[in-house]
Design an enzyme around this catalytic site. Sequence first.
Site, mmCIF file in Angstrom:
data_model
loop_
_atom_site.group_PDB
_atom_site.id
_atom_site.type_symbol
_atom_site.label_atom_id
_atom_site.label_comp_id
_atom_site.label_asym_id
_atom_site.label_seq_id
_atom_site.Cartn_x
_atom_site.Cartn_y
_atom_site.Cartn_z
ATOM 1 C CE LYS A 10 15.456 4.162 -9.468
ATOM 2 N NZ LYS A 10 15.004 4.347 -8.092
ATOM 3 C CG ASP A 137 12.079 3.266 -11.604
ATOM 4 O OD1 ASP A 137 11.419 4.313 -11.432
ATOM 5 O OD2 ASP A 137 12.561 2.598 -10.667
HETATM 6 P P1 ATP Z 1 12.739 -1.242 -8.464
HETATM 7 O O1 ATP Z 1 12.625 -0.171 -7.434
HETATM 8 O O2 ATP Z 1 12.300 -0.815 -9.841
HETATM 9 O O3 ATP Z 1 12.169 -2.573 -8.037
HETATM 10 P P2 ATP Z 1 15.426 -1.983 -7.743
HETATM 11 O O4 ATP Z 1 16.687 -1.325 -8.140
HETATM 12 O O5 ATP Z 1 15.067 -1.827 -6.319
HETATM 13 O O6 ATP Z 1 14.303 -1.432 -8.688
HETATM 14 P P3 ATP Z 1 16.152 -4.286 -9.301
HETATM 15 O O7 ATP Z 1 17.630 -4.406 -9.157
HETATM 16 O O8 ATP Z 1 15.617 -3.815 -10.591
HETATM 17 O O9 ATP Z 1 15.519 -3.480 -8.079
HETATM 18 O O10 ATP Z 1 15.559 -5.732 -8.920
HETATM 19 C C1 ATP Z 1 14.249 -5.885 -8.432
HETATM 20 C C2 ATP Z 1 13.755 -7.285 -8.787
HETATM 21 O O11 ATP Z 1 13.668 -7.395 -10.204
HETATM 22 C C3 ATP Z 1 14.704 -8.391 -8.329
HETATM 23 O O12 ATP Z 1 14.001 -9.199 -7.432
HETATM 24 C C4 ATP Z 1 15.067 -9.175 -9.570
HETATM 25 O O13 ATP Z 1 14.902 -10.567 -9.441
HETATM 26 C C5 ATP Z 1 14.102 -8.664 -10.660
HETATM 27 N N1 ATP Z 1 14.770 -8.451 -11.963
HETATM 28 C C6 ATP Z 1 14.226 -8.678 -13.146
HETATM 29 N N2 ATP Z 1 15.074 -8.382 -14.138
HETATM 30 C C7 ATP Z 1 16.196 -7.925 -13.579
HETATM 31 C C8 ATP Z 1 17.443 -7.457 -14.102
HETATM 32 N N3 ATP Z 1 17.700 -7.411 -15.430
HETATM 33 N N4 ATP Z 1 18.371 -7.027 -13.226
HETATM 34 C C9 ATP Z 1 18.108 -7.061 -11.895
HETATM 35 N N5 ATP Z 1 16.961 -7.515 -11.345
HETATM 36 C C10 ATP Z 1 16.010 -7.954 -12.168
#
Ligand code: ATP
Length: 292
Positions: A10, A137
């Site tokens: 997203k 999210d």
């Molecule tokens: P948000 O803003 O919701 O934290 P983001 O895109 O910045 O989202 P993600 O890629 O979702 O971040 O990863 C954030 C943290 O979530 C990472 O430190 C990771 O270890 C953990 N995590 C848990 N499950 C997953 C997954 N299926 N894919 C990626 N990261 C994950």
Amino acid sequence: MDIIEKAPAKINLSLDTPFRHLDGDLEWRMVMVAVDLADYVQVSSDDRFTGIKLETDMGFLPQDYHNLAYQAAKKMQQLFAGHQGVQIQIQKKIPVAAGMGGGSADAAAVLRALNKLWKLKLNRAQLAEIGLQIDSDVPFCVYSEPALVTGKGEKVVPLGELPVMWIILAKPKASVSTPTILKKISYAQLAHQDVGQVAEAVRRKDEELLFHTMGNTLEEITGTVFPEVKKLKNKMLEFGADVAQMTGSGPTVFGLCSKYSRAQHVYNSLKGFCEEVYLVRPCKLLSENVSS
Ligand code: ATP
């Protein structure tokens, strides 16, 4: 039987947080869009095995309860299928900790897949309600179509398809911890966004209004900690993006272009400055994947 669900990333066309609830959760006002950069989540379920097994092709990611996809399977198991085991394999394409909601997208994909595998016939609002218990999210990712998202993330109002456009995503090397950025919010100093107007621009497919009203209130906070964010944004604009901004809590910056040739130019020019650059389109609506 196996189901392979696409789990799109997203971006936030608009992001604001008007206040913090008494329980510490943030109130959100966001316009979110799913883009064609996606993980693929394969889910199977049978009663020869009662647990949850999760594997990913990105070695450093958690494969236990700390993975949001695992948490989604656990919630569904507790609610609907005490003895059915769940096996999940995730092929990661969405950069991690990038502000693109990769973990939430995977969790939503597991919710959609188990809804189909177990023939639960839950509608999107019901899946979103379960998703909210995992991350703010996840409700949006259940829908994965342009939407105004409010409350703690649970109120998702679809806005219809975006005007035709291309999206350039550039992820600087830094990985951002969302909780760390959110802790830095000082409500007295936040520059609030007119999120309603951005939603209206999408609803009307008014590209000009959209480009003029977009904004992310967290950009100033993350941009101060990671100056690469500001640099990349300026480069995107310099190379010809119609508009550029950070998504989520960062550090990924995206640019929008209404013309493909210009988007290609921005994409090619940015590759000299940033290792991870993608040229994508907004996702086609996923509505047919769920029961309503
Ligand atoms: P948000 O803003 O919701 O934290 P983001 O895109 O910045 O989202 P993600 O890629 O979702 O971040 O990863 C954030 C943290 O979530 C990472 O430190 C990771 O270890 C953990 N995590 C848990 N499950 C997953 C997954 N299926 N894919 C990626 N990261 C994950």
